[in-house]
Motif scaffolding. Structure first.
Motif: not given
Lengths: 464, 963
Positions: A417, A433, B512-515, B480, B472-474, A414-415, B469, B482, B508-509, B476-477, A419, A428
């Motif tokens: 990020r 999460a 990298s997120l999980p499957a 998941a 991507a963080g949001e 896994q990668v 980025a 959530q 690009e950002a 990812a939440v 931020h 991420t």
């Protein structure tokens, strides 16, 4: 779980004995430190206590918390309470075995009838016969308290300690103990109840012995008329009361309380459960319980401690401040800053850092830090913080790349990020999460932070 | 066993080239050490074979032949093997045995006592195997000297995690050493469990026999009795008077003299005094009760009884209280001491203890009237008790003996009386020589001000992230599973905007997120649905199956589902498909239209106009579902459903709010006209908005309140713990506008909904939750859709049924009968957390000035009469609401709810509890209007019902007197 053991060596067991004109409560001490350095059996106080019965009940409450596990109570843990002399007051502290409740009894100047105390922190022995004797304390009996060995008896018992207690000291326990102080520094006063309102509120809580781990965390909104209105969800101004059974430790002093003050961090609508502090006023004393955000959730995982890594200079500043501190009852930040030549923000960061090492306490009632050094090796516990250890492993493995503002962390396939948003490092990964900052930074964010601080070389050495 | 050893010896002898020595030594004793170097080598090889093969018996046997030097030399390799086992992954068939063999081999080879103990306690070697076979341990360590063995025993006993399970090993080693037995907690616990008899029928030996036979019983039994946790755990297993139970065996040992009765008694009382979990204390209380302290012993424990009565769990306190009563009868308890104890006991919440203590005081004063001055102020401590009946009892007691008390006592009683209700104060007043002091808390100081929470302020939607980025963080939440409703809305909008602005950067950002692929659903629609926001992410990444997307888009626009709930389920997917479609087709939408401004799900007209301008600038047409949803969410000024007033009293000052409303409507009309004009300039979508605003939004749907039954076999009883046959529900009429002017799946929500014809399935509950975000301006329809799920909390005791009621109460649209009915169901819910949510909703409505108390009260009465509402639950919910300061509101609700319940033929259970809440409210509000139906209730009989009815009557009398 990493754990070590600590051996507490007392000269004699603490005891409550009849003496001329009342009773003599001799609390024995073991280990600890003072402005004069480490001591084996420090003496902090000798004098009469203003309200003996209330003091006995308060001390028992602190001892109850030390012996309690509110989550999975069948397992046991018992460390002796820690006492700190701050010059004008004595503070008795304990931390539950489940790492979810911190208790502190502050015996203030009027409770000590104005007598001053020596400065320093140590463990005090609390044993079964003492607990029984304190429970049985007859009404209206003057009580002479002595914290430390009897100076007259010292000459005869110089050969060595007679009572040794070997107690396991889990890292997470030490870490959680330190963490309570860091979290409490972010609390504000949310509600203030007078004696009658406080009694009414505390009596309305469930009296059951065991807290239910699965029960949803309760929220209380301070309403006019000294009411803490229960509500089904978080709203601004509300305090979280998770596992109300855990306030049962206050039951011993309920009859004597003069008021209740409730503290908590700021919350927004729909917030996850948070920690809270419940301070009851007693004649000449204050008893404060700090509760974790959930019965099954110890303070050790809250991660507030890890935030202090953010500042590069905090560690050095903390070292500087620790030399200047001398068990003040109230640490004046401006004054300390002037002495150290640091601005207020840096002093605050450094104090947080000291808090994570268990070398400073926070008194919500005065909204001020006070100096006390936990008589355990808290630095070690912090260094072995699992999340920090994992982050170092990531750095050591060269998994972190910096890409402008974004950190890219490679973990197996896994990668992730990392931020920054609103001053908080997000990630991420699924862990982030799930908690989204509720429990401090994730290991990836920590790893990025470590690399940013250029600790690459030092850390790589530490991992090997 | 001897035979096998002999054969093995023969093998060893045969293999040896210089056999004679080996043979002689082997023949001499079966377990003596091999003496020759060659034999040592031979047994070393055997040992390795056995250890690696996981043969515990052979390992031990081979080790017995090896001398210390050889053993020491083996240690590094054994440590190496242990490390190897630690690295091992997976599970093999002799996994456990291989580790156990290594455990014994290593323990036998350690030369230091500390190292041997650590090795024996190693968690990694003994996982899945609890108690170690102690004879093996003894065999591998038998050649050590006694002091060494004792050291190991004490070290093992000092390990809190393993000491109890290692009891047999510790004991065997300690016995061989001849030294003292350890007495650690773990060892005591291990001992106690080892002695315990689980099934008396299976063994001839009782616990009593075992304890009698064990020489360490006199040392360890007192330890067990002084540890509340261990003792409680071991002894509570079976608490009876039988030699097989600890509670039976201990007294018998006392009788036989093996244990000292007085010591056991003292120890148990001390343990009770230190306290612990109530369940763990039970066996100790049993023992104390069984051993029955003599009057002399009881007198010696006076301090203990006093402390226990005040602080111990109620059963223990009850016992201590009985002892105090005996001491009082024998003259062994002074009035001063009783007063001191009473102050503690009367402070307790347990009614039984308080009642008994009041009786005790009564008895004491009757026998020595001169003590009244000391005891009565102590009895006045009960004036502050939470229970009204107990307060009354204390008042009567004090009133009865008051003439015997001195002036100082009168003073103190008058001070304490401030906590009483006015009725109770009146009882005391004529006998007291001092006027009653007003209560500082102000509980009884006349009619109170109504305290309601501030009206809700919807939380604004935070700014959407712009940095790829951060997006991507949001996301990812959200991936998941959530995040709140607002997080979803904001995340989706951020994705759409970023895809339009800088798709490469976003790609690009997001890479990298999980499957996020969801492949386990065969049907297209389910696949799309369970993709969630991953659908849009995959579209950005170009990894989406376009064929699937196309098919999904088609099927979602068809009018498929029979039930309205299906439309709610599909709406989210439809929005995601729209967003993904634009990106996949390389025509990304500039932004979404339907993203709400605030947490209540509404959009301001000005915001929507801005968004439409964005489309006009980009030369694009909005997607139909997005536009449709935006229209449903937009706040239409002056619409019928719009909430005109922000706050106000409970619909009382109608004149004032009418004026305010007309002013609001006038100014709204002006802004509305300018909005409509602006919208008309924005193409087809703008025209839609203009028409929508001109028409005043979605016309209200017809709602019909009905009581009915479900058709036979249509109810899912299998998860219900309670049956209610007559169901009160709302039938929702069809919305022609939705069906005609809106795309699927929004059009599907326009279907009528008959809860009797379409009974709710358990899996539909979650689907309907989103309804409030689709129709924020029509909480009535939403409440009607939700009603079966909310009702289940009361009718079928489901959990979490009412948790969303506060959202309903905070919705911008005006609440009506359906919302009130939903709240009524919530107040009767089985789970306290649900009742709390309903209380929140009730107070929110009251704070907004939208509560129709009479409507709610009538609903509540009807639910109770239909069997859906239980009065115990309702009393709890209303008490909670009232105690926060909403006395007037709850009084109004109960005034409407009570009359039908009072006059019905079969009086509902626990009516008294609800009347008590009503009386609390009435005393604070001070009403002069008698409650209809109160005449049906008894008076002066002392029952809860009569007492509360009398309180209510007294309030009216008092109000009439002042008027």
């Amino acid at each position: 779980m990493t754990r070590t053991a600590v051996t507490l060596a007392y000269r004699t067991p603490s005891a409550l004995e009849p003496s001329a004109g009342g009773s003599l409560l001799g609390l024995q001490t073991a280990g600890g430190s003072s402005p004069r350095g480490a001591m084996a059996h420090p003496s902090f106080f000798a004098g009469f206590i203003a309200s003996p019965r209330v003091y006995a009940a308060g001390l028992l409450s602190v001892a109850d918390v030390a012996a309690a596990r509110y989550y999975r109570p069948e397992r046991r843990a018992s460390l002796d309470p820690v006492v700190t002399g701050n010059g004008d007051r004595l503070r008795f502290e304990s931390f539950s075995g489940c790492c979810g409740v911190h208790a502190r009894l502050d015996v203030l100047a009027e409770g000590l009838e104005g007598r001053t105390t020596e400065r320093g922190t140590t463990n005090v022995d609390v044993n079964n016969p003492l607990r029984e004797a304190l429970t049985r304390l007859a009404p209206d009996e003057p009580l002479h308290l002595r914290v430390g060995p009897d100076e007259l008896a010292v000459t005869t018992a110089a050969e060595g300690p007679l009572v040794e207690k070997k107690v396991p000291l889990p890292d997470r326990w030490v870490r959680g103990f330190a963490e309570t102080q860091v979290l409490a520094a972010g609390f504000d006063l949310r509600a203030e109840l007078d004696a009658a309102q406080a009694v009414r509120f505390l009596r309305s809580l469930p009296a059951g012995g065991t807290a239910k781990a699965g029960a949803p965390a309760g929220w209380r909104i301070p309403a006019p008329g000294g009411v803490l209105r229960p509500t089904s969800r978080a709203v601004p101004g509300a305090v979280c009361l998770a596992g109300p059974e855990r306030l049962g430790a206050l039951r011993r002093v309920l009859r004597h309380i003069t008021g209740l003050r409730v503290y908590g961090p700021p919350v927004r609508a729909g917030s996850e459960p948070v920690a809270s502090a419940w301070e009851v006023g007693l004649p000449g004393m204050r008893l404060t319980l700090t509760l974790s955000p959930g019965v099954s959730r110890g303070f050790s995982g809250e991660g507030a401690v890890l935030q202090s890594l953010a500042s590069d200079t905090a560690a050095e500043d903390a070292e500087l401040l620790s030399v200047l501190l001398a068990w003040e009852a109230r640490v004046e930040i401006a004054e300390l800053g002037a002495q150290a030549g640091l601005d207020t923000a840096r002093v605050r960061d450094a104090l947080t850092r000291l808090g994570t090492a268990g070398r400073i306490g926070y008194d919500v009632a005065e909204a001020a830090y006070y100096h006390r050094e936990l008589p355990y090796d808290a630095d070690r516990a912090e260094a072995h913080n699992p999340r920090l250890r994992d982050a170092r492993a990531l750095v050591g493995a060269g998994a972190v790349e910096l890409d402008g503002d974004t950190g890219v962390v490679r973990s197996g396939e896994q990668v992730y990020r990392v931020h920054e948003r609103d001053g908080v490092l997000g990630c991420t990964c699924p862990w982030w999460a799930k908690y989204r900052g509720g429990r401090g930074p994730c290991k990836h964010a920590l790893a990025v932070r470590l690399v940013r601080r250029g600790e690459l070389v030092a850390m790589a050495g530490g991992v090997a | 066993m001897t035979v096998t050893v002999d054969t093995e010896m023969a093998e060893a002898a045969g293999a040896a080239t210089t056999p004679s020595a080996a043979v002689t030594s082997a023949a001499a004793a079966t377990s003596e050490m091999a003496t020759t170097e060659h034999a040592q080598q031979f047994f070393t090889e055997r040992l390795w074979k056995a250890v690696r093969g996981g043969d515990v018996e052979r390992t031990v046997r081979a080790l017995e032949r090896l001398d210390d030097g050889v053993r020491r030399s083996l240690l590094p390799e054994l440590k190496e093997l242990r490390a190897e086992y630690r690295r091992e992954e997976g599970w093999s068939d002799n996994w456990r045995e291989r580790r156990l063999a290594l455990l014994f081999a290593g323990a036998g080879c350690q030369t230091g006592a500390a190292a041997a103990a650590t090795w024996l306690a190693a968690r990694d070697l003994r996982r899945w195997s609890r108690a170690l076979p102690h004879e093996h341990v003894v065999r591998v360590l038998r050649h050590r000297d006694p002091g060494w063995l004792g050291d190991v025993a004490h070290r093992l006993a000092a390990r809190p995690t393993t000491a109890a399970e290692d009891y047999e090993v510790i004991r065997a080693l300690a016995e061989r050493s001849g030294g003292p037995m350890p007495a650690t907690d773990g060892f005591v616990e291990g001992w106690a469990w080892a002695k315990s008899v689980w099934n008396q029928n299976r063994t001839d030996e009782s616990l009593l026999d075992r304890l009698r036979a064990d020489p360490i019983t006199p040392d360890l039994a007192p330890r067990l009795l002084s540890d509340v946790e261990i003792g409680g755990r071991v002894m509570a297993w079976s608490m009876e008077d039988h030699p097989a139970a600890w509670t039976g065996a201990i007294p018998r040992l006392c009788a036989e003299g093996l244990l000292k009765r007085a010591d056991v008694l003292d120890t148990c009382i001390a343990t009770l005094l230190r306290g612990g979990r109530p369940a763990a204390l039970r066996p100790f209380l049993y023992l104390v009760t069984y051993l029955r302290p003599t009057p002399e012993e009881s007198a010696a424990h006076l301090d203990d009884w006093a402390a226990l009565a005040a602080d111990a769990p109620s059963t223990v306190a009850g016992y201590a209280q009985e002892r105090l009563a005996e001491l009082l009868a024998d003259g062994g308890l002074s009035a001063e001491r009783l007063a001191d104890v009473s102050a503690g006991v009367l402070f307790r919440t347990e009614k039984k203890l308080v009642r008994a203590q009041l009786q005790l005081i009564d008895r004491a004063i009757k026998s020595r009237r001169e003590d009244a001055g000391v005891l009565l102020p102590a009895a006045a401590e009960a004036f502050g008790h939470g229970d009204d009946g107990l307060r009354e009892r204390a008042v009567k007691l004090v009133r009865r003996h008051l003439p015997k008390a001195d002036a100082a006592a009168h003073e103190r009683i008058a001070e304490a009386a401030g906590a009483l209700t006015r009725t109770q104060q009146a009882v005391l007043a004529d006998a007291l020589r001092v006027p009653v002091a007003p209560d500082p808390a102000g509980d009884t100081a006349g009619p109170e001000e109504e305290l309601l929470p501030p009206p809700p302020v919807p939380e604004p939607l935070g700014p959407a992230p712009v940095e790829p980025a951060a997006i991507a963080g949001e996301i990812a939440v959200l991936l998941a599973g959530q995040g709140t409703f607002l997080d979803h809305e904001r995340g989706l909008d951020a994705l759409v905007r970023a895809a339009h602005r800088d798709r490469a950067g976003l790609k690009e950002a997001l890479g990298s997120l999980p499957a996020r692929h969801s492949w386990w659903y065969a049907e297209d629609e389910y696949r799309l649905q369970y993709y969630g926001i991953g659908l849009v992410v995959d579209a950005v990444l170009g990894e989406l199956d376009l064929e699937l997307l196309r098919r999904g888009r088609e099927s979602l626009t068809k009018a498929g589902e029979k039930h309205v709930y299906g439309a709610f389920e599909r709406l989210h997917t439809a929005r995601l498909v729209e967003a993904a479609w634009g990106i996949a087709m390389d025509r990304p939408l500039p932004h979404l239209l339907a993203t709400p401004n605030t947490s209540d799900g509404s959009i301001e007209v000005a915001t929507l106009l801005d968004r439409l301008r964005g489309y006009a600038r980009a030369g694009m047409e909005p997607e139909p579902v997005d536009l449709g949803l935006a229209l449903l969410r937009v706040r239409v000024p002056g619409a019928a459903g719009a909430d005109a007033s922000g706050s106000g009293a409970t619909g009382s000052d109608s004149a004032g709010s009418d004026i305010a409303a007309s002013v609001t409507v006038a100014s709204a009309t002006a802004t509305s006209a300018s909005h409509i004009a602006a919208a008309r300039e924005l193409g087809a979508a703008g025209e839609r908005l203009a028409d929508w605003l001109a028409a005043g939004g979605l016309p209200a749907r017809t709602l019909e309140r009905r009581v009915g039954r479900l058709p036979e076999g249509r109810r899912e009883w299998w998860y219900a713990s309670r049956k209610v046959e007559e169901l009160l529900r709302m039938v929702v009429g069809e919305s022609e506008v939705l069906r005609r002017d809106f795309p699927q799946p929004l059009a599907g929500m326009g279907r009528g909904y008959d809860p009797y014809a379409q009974p709710m399935r358990w899996y539909e509950r979650s689907a309907r939750r989103g309804a409030i975000t689709v129709f924020p301006h029509d909480p009535e329809a939403v409440a009607a859709f939700w009603l079966p799920a909310v009702a289940a909390g009361a009718e079928e005791d489901t959990r979490g049924a009412a948790e969303r009621l506060p959202q309903l109460a905070e919705a911008p649209g005006r609440p009506g009968p359906a919302v009130h009915l939903a709240i009524a169901f919530g107040l009767c819910a089985r789970h306290p957390q649900d009742r709390l949510a309903a209380t929140d909703a009730l107070l929110t409505l009251a704070a907004r000035g939208n509560l129709d108390a009479t409507r709610l009260g009538t609903d509540l009465a009807e639910l109770v009469l239909l069997g859906a509402g239980k009065l115990t639950r309702l009393a709890d919910a209303t008490r909670t609401a009232a105690q926060t300061g909403a006395w007037r509101t709850i009084h109004a609700v109960l005034t409407a709810a009570l009359p039908p319940l009072l006059t019905t033929d079969q009086r509902p259970h626990a009516l008294g509890a609800l009347l008590a809440v009503a009386a609390d409210c009435a005393e604070r509000v001070g009403t002069a209007r008698p409650l209809p139906g109160l005449d049906h209730l008894p008076t002066g009989t002392g029952s809860q019902l009569a007492r509360q009815a009398d309180r209510l009557r007294a309030v009216v009398t008092a109000a009439e007197a002042t008027a």
